[in-house]
Motif scaffolding. Structure first.
Motif, PDB file in Angstrom:
ATOM      1  N   LYS A 111       9.249  -5.198 -42.203  1.00 15.65           N
ATOM      2  CA  LYS A 111       9.333  -3.743 -42.042  1.00 15.65           C
ATOM      3  C   LYS A 111       8.475  -3.276 -40.874  1.00 15.65           C
ATOM      4  N   PHE A 112       7.258  -3.772 -40.839  1.00 13.95           N
ATOM      5  CA  PHE A 112       6.366  -3.408 -39.731  1.00 13.95           C
ATOM      6  C   PHE A 112       6.939  -3.882 -38.398  1.00 13.95           C
ATOM      7  N   LYS A 113       7.522  -5.080 -38.393  1.00 18.66           N
ATOM      8  CA  LYS A 113       8.112  -5.642 -37.187  1.00 18.66           C
ATOM      9  C   LYS A 113       9.245  -4.760 -36.676  1.00 18.66           C
ATOM     10  N   LYS A 114      10.096  -4.288 -37.574  1.00 14.85           N
ATOM     11  CA  LYS A 114      11.227  -3.441 -37.178  1.00 14.85           C
ATOM     12  C   LYS A 114      10.748  -2.094 -36.643  1.00 14.85           C
ATOM     13  N   VAL A 115       9.692  -1.559 -37.265  1.00 12.44           N
ATOM     14  CA  VAL A 115       9.145  -0.280 -36.795  1.00 12.44           C
ATOM     15  C   VAL A 115       8.591  -0.425 -35.383  1.00 12.44           C
ATOM     16  N   VAL A 116       7.843  -1.499 -35.146  1.00 12.64           N
ATOM     17  CA  VAL A 116       7.262  -1.745 -33.819  1.00 12.64           C
ATOM     18  C   VAL A 116       8.364  -1.923 -32.775  1.00 12.64           C
ATOM     19  N   GLN A 117       9.407  -2.668 -33.124  1.00 12.74           N
ATOM     20  CA  GLN A 117      10.523  -2.862 -32.197  1.00 12.74           C
ATOM     21  C   GLN A 117      11.202  -1.543 -31.860  1.00 12.74           C
ATOM     22  N   THR A 118      11.468  -0.742 -32.876  1.00 10.11           N
ATOM     23  CA  THR A 118      12.142   0.545 -32.663  1.00 10.11           C
ATOM     24  C   THR A 118      11.321   1.456 -31.772  1.00 10.11           C
ATOM     25  N   VAL A 119      10.012   1.543 -32.043  1.00  2.00           N
ATOM     26  CA  VAL A 119       9.137   2.401 -31.246  1.00  2.00           C
ATOM     27  C   VAL A 119       9.071   1.905 -29.801  1.00  2.00           C
ATOM     28  N   SER A 120       9.033   0.582 -29.613  1.00  2.00           N
ATOM     29  CA  SER A 120       8.929   0.032 -28.260  1.00  2.00           C
ATOM     30  C   SER A 120      10.215   0.219 -27.458  1.00  2.00           C
ATOM     31  N   TYR A 121      11.367   0.350 -28.146  1.00  2.00           N
ATOM     32  CA  TYR A 121      12.639   0.549 -27.436  1.00  2.00           C
ATOM     33  C   TYR A 121      12.810   1.985 -26.951  1.00  2.00           C
ATOM     34  N   PRO A 123      11.142   4.363 -25.226  1.00  2.00           N
ATOM     35  CA  PRO A 123      10.964   4.836 -23.833  1.00  2.00           C
ATOM     36  C   PRO A 123      12.119   4.483 -22.913  1.00  2.00           C
ATOM     37  N   HIS A 124      12.839   3.400 -23.214  1.00  2.38           N
ATOM     38  CA  HIS A 124      13.950   2.994 -22.356  1.00  2.38           C
ATOM     39  C   HIS A 124      15.057   4.051 -22.338  1.00  2.38           C
ATOM     40  N   PHE A 125      15.199   4.782 -23.427  1.00  3.65           N
ATOM     41  CA  PHE A 125      16.289   5.740 -23.556  1.00  3.65           C
ATOM     42  C   PHE A 125      15.888   7.154 -23.123  1.00  3.65           C
ATOM     43  N   ILE A 126      14.647   7.321 -22.705  1.00  2.00           N
ATOM     44  CA  ILE A 126      14.213   8.627 -22.221  1.00  2.00           C
ATOM     45  C   ILE A 126      14.666   8.802 -20.775  1.00  2.00           C
ATOM     46  N   SER A 127      15.173   9.970 -20.469  1.00  5.18           N
ATOM     47  CA  SER A 127      15.653  10.256 -19.114  1.00  5.18           C
ATOM     48  C   SER A 127      14.547  10.070 -18.085  1.00  5.18           C
ATOM     49  N   THR A 128      14.934   9.590 -16.904  1.00  5.32           N
ATOM     50  CA  THR A 128      13.964   9.404 -15.821  1.00  5.32           C
ATOM     51  C   THR A 128      13.301  10.720 -15.439  1.00  5.32           C
ATOM     52  N   VAL A 129      14.056  11.806 -15.502  1.00  5.58           N
ATOM     53  CA  VAL A 129      13.503  13.122 -15.187  1.00  5.58           C
ATOM     54  C   VAL A 129      12.406  13.489 -16.183  1.00  5.58           C
ATOM     55  N   VAL A 130      12.654  13.204 -17.468  1.00  5.25           N
ATOM     56  CA  VAL A 130      11.659  13.496 -18.504  1.00  5.25           C
ATOM     57  C   VAL A 130      10.425  12.617 -18.318  1.00  5.25           C
ATOM     58  N   ILE A 131      10.652  11.336 -18.037  1.00  8.36           N
ATOM     59  CA  ILE A 131       9.533  10.412 -17.804  1.00  8.36           C
ATOM     60  C   ILE A 131       8.674  10.909 -16.645  1.00  8.36           C
ATOM     61  N   SER A 173       3.640   2.968 -15.800  1.00  8.56           N
ATOM     62  CA  SER A 173       4.699   3.726 -16.470  1.00  8.56           C
ATOM     63  C   SER A 173       5.979   2.910 -16.563  1.00  8.56           C
ATOM     64  N   ASP A 174       6.236   2.096 -15.551  1.00  5.71           N
ATOM     65  CA  ASP A 174       7.428   1.238 -15.565  1.00  5.71           C
ATOM     66  C   ASP A 174       7.324   0.177 -16.655  1.00  5.71           C
ATOM     67  N   ILE A 175       6.133  -0.396 -16.822  1.00  5.68           N
ATOM     68  CA  ILE A 175       5.921  -1.390 -17.882  1.00  5.68           C
ATOM     69  C   ILE A 175       6.108  -0.749 -19.246  1.00  5.68           C
ATOM     70  N   TRP A 176       5.512   0.425 -19.429  1.00 10.37           N
ATOM     71  CA  TRP A 176       5.649   1.142 -20.711  1.00 10.37           C
ATOM     72  C   TRP A 176       7.113   1.449 -21.018  1.00 10.37           C
ATOM     73  N   GLN A 177       7.871   1.824 -19.994  1.00  9.96           N
ATOM     74  CA  GLN A 177       9.260   2.212 -20.197  1.00  9.96           C
ATOM     75  C   GLN A 177      10.169   1.024 -20.492  1.00  9.96           C
ATOM     76  N   SER A 178       9.856  -0.156 -19.945  1.00  9.13           N
ATOM     77  CA  SER A 178      10.769  -1.289 -20.060  1.00  9.13           C
ATOM     78  C   SER A 178      10.265  -2.410 -20.962  1.00  9.13           C
ATOM     79  N   LEU A 179       9.057  -2.272 -21.512  1.00 14.01           N
ATOM     80  CA  LEU A 179       8.456  -3.346 -22.311  1.00 14.01           C
ATOM     81  C   LEU A 179       9.321  -3.758 -23.490  1.00 14.01           C
TER      82      LEU A 179
END
Length: 306
Positions: A111-121, A123-131, A173-179
């Protein structure tokens, strides 16, 4: 028995796997229409192109646009900044998803693993303008990152007006967004490793770290090498959207890269032939780096793209 020709074997294979070939048709069509068909337009790098005359009727210019770029006062700065940002991304950004996948593989709680994965994904879906907006807010004079930096003795200032801060902020910021998103392929590769190898390692007395070092890493090495070669093959590429949203005249010295220069010359100044020549030069360097990285990896690790 007479050996079948390649065409006969291909037809037989298509009949046997119709569903699979139908699935790849949209992908093939996409690349043919949007990647290969427009390549004929690259010839405007060697012409004085004007929309009125069209590609084939514009006068021939030879290598004049390439020479103009090489003699430009911006040439050194553009190459230096492009390579500098990409090298930082390669050194710090490329290993980050690998380390994250290895650490995530050691987590026992599903459960913890899935939560961490979801949270880490996310930033990838946030618009570049918003970032970009978030970065500008965080690095403003009264931003949270600026406040953190003042704790280490840095003066209170707008970080994005300081040329020394632009590249570190961009890379972090690029690392955070794509990690998280970048770790997916490594997590998939880890899941494909034979569990019996871990069992054999445990029987030999290997702990978690040694299992990771001697089983997990060798198991995902072909994937790492493939991704590394592709990454090196894009060393001269940087998406201009994020940089254009972040940079300003105060940080041109460290922020201006080839892609932003092509954007300004091509779309703002409407120097279509010149910007195409710069882009073509950029692509040729990337192709050369791809071949060199593939040859080097094949010699050192026996893994390569071809």
């Amino acid at each position: 028995m007479k050996k079948k020709s390649y065409a006969a074997r291909l037809r037989q294979n298509i009949k046997r796997h119709k569903g699979l070939y139908l699935m790849i048709l949209p992908v093939v069509a996409f690349y043919l229409v949007f990647c290969y068909y427009p390549m004929y337009g690259a010839q405007i790098a060697f012409r004085d192109y004007t929309p009125k005359l069209g590609v084939f009727h514009s006068p021939w210019a030879g290598l004049r646009h390439f020479r103009e770029f090489f003699d430009s006062v911006y040439f050194g700065r553009l190459i230096r900044n492009t390579i500098s940002i990409n090298l930082k991304n390669l050194i710090f950004g490329f290993p980050a998803p690998i380390l994250f996948a290895l650490l995530l593989n050691e987590v026992k709680g599903q459960k913890f693993k899935k939560v961490v994965q979801t949270v880490s994904y996310m930033p990838h879906f946030i618009s570049t303008v918003v970032i970009a907006g978030m970065i500008l807010q965080f690095t403003a004079t009264d931003g949270v990152l600026t406040w953190v930096m003042t704790l280490f003795g840095y003066p209170k200032q707008n970080m994005m007006l300081n040329p020394d801060f632009f590249q570190p902020v961009y890379v972090i910021s690029d690392i955070w967004q794509s990690l998280g998103w970048g770790s997916i392929i490594y997590i998939a590769a880890i899941s494909g490793i034979n569990a019996e190898l871990y069992e054999a390692a445990r029987m030999d007395g290997a702990g978690r770290f040694k299992q990771m070092w001697h089983v997990t890493l060798p198991g995902i090495l072909p994937t790492i090498i493939t991704m590394f070669i592709l990454r090196v093959g894009n060393m001269m590429n940087l998406g201009f959207e994020k940089i254009i949203l972040l940079y300003n005249s105060s940080v041109y010295e460290t922020a201006d890269v080839i892609s932003t220069y092509v954007y300004r010359k091509g779309l703002v100044d409407q120097s279509y032939s010149f910007s195409t020549a710069v882009g073509l030069f950029n692509s040729l360097i990337n192709l050369l780096l791809l071949f060199l990285a593939n040859k080097l990896c094949k010699r050192l690790t026996e893994h390569s793209l071809w």
